[in-house]
Design a protein around this motif. Structure first.
Motif, PDB file in Angstrom:
ATOM      1  N   ALA A   5     -10.840 -13.939 -11.871  1.00 53.19           N
ATOM      2  CA  ALA A   5     -11.316 -13.734 -10.281  1.00 53.19           C
ATOM      3  C   ALA A   5     -10.050 -13.457  -9.760  1.00 53.19           C
ATOM      4  N   GLY A   6      -9.210 -14.497  -9.776  1.00 50.24           N
ATOM      5  CA  GLY A   6      -7.908 -14.561  -8.903  1.00 50.24           C
ATOM      6  C   GLY A   6      -7.035 -13.215  -9.128  1.00 50.24           C
ATOM      7  N   MET A   7      -6.972 -12.636 -10.440  1.00 50.69           N
ATOM      8  CA  MET A   7      -6.278 -11.638 -10.872  1.00 50.69           C
ATOM      9  C   MET A   7      -6.905 -10.247 -10.035  1.00 50.69           C
ATOM     10  N   VAL A   8      -8.241 -10.334  -9.921  1.00 54.49           N
ATOM     11  CA  VAL A   8      -8.975  -9.248  -9.343  1.00 54.49           C
ATOM     12  C   VAL A   8      -8.892  -9.285  -7.923  1.00 54.49           C
ATOM     13  N   ASP A   9      -8.815 -10.542  -7.214  1.00 52.82           N
ATOM     14  CA  ASP A   9      -8.565 -10.548  -5.681  1.00 52.82           C
ATOM     15  C   ASP A   9      -6.900 -10.099  -5.524  1.00 52.82           C
ATOM     16  N   THR A  10      -6.129 -10.502  -6.265  1.00 47.30           N
ATOM     17  CA  THR A  10      -4.800  -9.891  -6.138  1.00 47.30           C
ATOM     18  C   THR A  10      -4.626  -8.672  -6.280  1.00 47.30           C
ATOM     19  N   LEU A  11      -5.199  -7.938  -7.271  1.00 41.91           N
ATOM     20  CA  LEU A  11      -5.005  -6.541  -7.526  1.00 41.91           C
ATOM     21  C   LEU A  11      -5.889  -5.864  -6.130  1.00 41.91           C
ATOM     22  N   GLU A  12      -6.749  -6.453  -5.743  1.00 46.76           N
ATOM     23  CA  GLU A  12      -7.585  -5.931  -4.489  1.00 46.76           C
ATOM     24  C   GLU A  12      -6.647  -5.782  -3.397  1.00 46.76           C
ATOM     25  N   ASP A  13      -5.895  -7.093  -3.267  1.00 45.06           N
ATOM     26  CA  ASP A  13      -4.913  -7.224  -2.057  1.00 45.06           C
ATOM     27  C   ASP A  13      -3.467  -6.108  -2.400  1.00 45.06           C
ATOM     28  N   VAL A  14      -3.090  -5.831  -3.476  1.00 41.67           N
ATOM     29  CA  VAL A  14      -2.132  -4.926  -3.716  1.00 41.67           C
ATOM     30  C   VAL A  14      -2.447  -3.647  -3.372  1.00 41.67           C
ATOM     31  N   LEU A  15      -3.775  -3.081  -3.802  1.00 36.88           N
ATOM     32  CA  LEU A  15      -4.276  -1.956  -3.540  1.00 36.88           C
ATOM     33  C   LEU A  15      -4.440  -1.680  -2.155  1.00 36.88           C
ATOM     34  N   GLU A  16      -4.919  -2.430  -1.312  1.00 36.92           N
ATOM     35  CA  GLU A  16      -5.013  -2.432   0.183  1.00 36.92           C
ATOM     36  C   GLU A  16      -3.901  -2.162   0.714  1.00 36.92           C
ATOM     37  N   ALA A  17      -2.893  -3.174   0.226  1.00 42.73           N
ATOM     38  CA  ALA A  17      -1.333  -2.853   0.795  1.00 42.73           C
ATOM     39  C   ALA A  17      -0.843  -1.556   0.711  1.00 42.73           C
ATOM     40  N   LEU A  18      -0.951  -1.013  -0.693  1.00 44.60           N
ATOM     41  CA  LEU A  18      -0.466   0.341  -0.962  1.00 44.60           C
ATOM     42  C   LEU A  18      -1.439   1.468  -0.089  1.00 44.60           C
ATOM     43  N   HIS A  19      -2.529   1.344  -0.105  1.00 47.48           N
ATOM     44  CA  HIS A  19      -3.361   2.087   0.808  1.00 47.48           C
ATOM     45  C   HIS A  19      -2.910   2.035   2.111  1.00 47.48           C
ATOM     46  N   ARG A  20      -2.597   1.162   2.677  1.00 42.99           N
ATOM     47  CA  ARG A  20      -2.112   0.907   4.286  1.00 42.99           C
ATOM     48  C   ARG A  20      -0.855   1.656   4.423  1.00 42.99           C
ATOM     49  N   SER A  21      -0.171   1.271   3.260  1.00 43.24           N
ATOM     50  CA  SER A  21       1.328   1.988   3.272  1.00 43.24           C
ATOM     51  C   SER A  21       1.252   3.217   3.331  1.00 43.24           C
ATOM     52  N   GLY A  22       0.202   3.979   2.415  1.00 38.35           N
ATOM     53  CA  GLY A  22       0.088   5.264   2.019  1.00 38.35           C
ATOM     54  C   GLY A  22      -0.507   5.906   3.393  1.00 38.35           C
ATOM     55  N   ARG A  23      -1.192   5.343   4.320  1.00 44.26           N
ATOM     56  CA  ARG A  23      -1.648   5.776   5.341  1.00 44.26           C
ATOM     57  C   ARG A  23      -0.697   6.026   6.412  1.00 44.26           C
ATOM     58  N   ALA A  24       0.382   5.042   6.203  1.00 46.24           N
ATOM     59  CA  ALA A  24       1.528   5.034   7.195  1.00 46.24           C
ATOM     60  C   ALA A  24       2.513   6.143   6.762  1.00 46.24           C
ATOM     61  N   GLY A  25       2.209   6.815   5.293  1.00 45.26           N
ATOM     62  CA  GLY A  25       3.121   7.793   4.969  1.00 45.26           C
ATOM     63  C   GLY A  25       4.374   7.346   4.203  1.00 45.26           C
TER      64      GLY A  25
END
Length: 100
Positions: A72-92
């Motif tokens: 569960a902790g790994m899935v939460d961390t993966l979710e956080d990483v993917l969210e950060a990548l998504h936000r970064s991608g939206r910023a170009g």
């Protein structure tokens, strides 16, 4: 009448789902996914502990609880990483991810 719960996915659905996550990340992140490989490999290893194949040793209930918490902790961390990548991608800042 009380609604019935959806049937549980077969045990082999979890590894298939993890493979689909890998394919989606490869398609979306291209080169950027390589930093996620160690985490995805650890998720697969942990999943195999929780869902052993025929003839593989099963964990004790106490060990299962620890491994579930770790998963569960790994899935939460993966979710956080993917969210950060998504936000970064939206910023170009990351090619192949997010909206432009």
């Amino acid at each position: 009448m009380k609604p019935q719960a959806a049937p549980a996915a077969p045990i082999d659905a979890a590894p298939a789902l993890l493979q689909e996550v890998r394919r989606t990340l490869a398609a979306r992140l291209d080169v950027g996914r390589h930093g996620l490989e160690p985490m995805l490999n650890e998720l697969a290893r942990t999943l195999s502990l929780l869902m052993p194949g025929p003839g593989d040793a099963r964990l004790s209930p106490e060990e299962q609880e620890k491994v579930r918490a770790s998963f569960a902790g790994m899935v939460d961390t993966l979710e956080d990483v993917l969210e950060a990548l998504h936000r970064s991608g939206r910023a170009g800042n990351v090619l192949g991810w997010g909206e432009r």
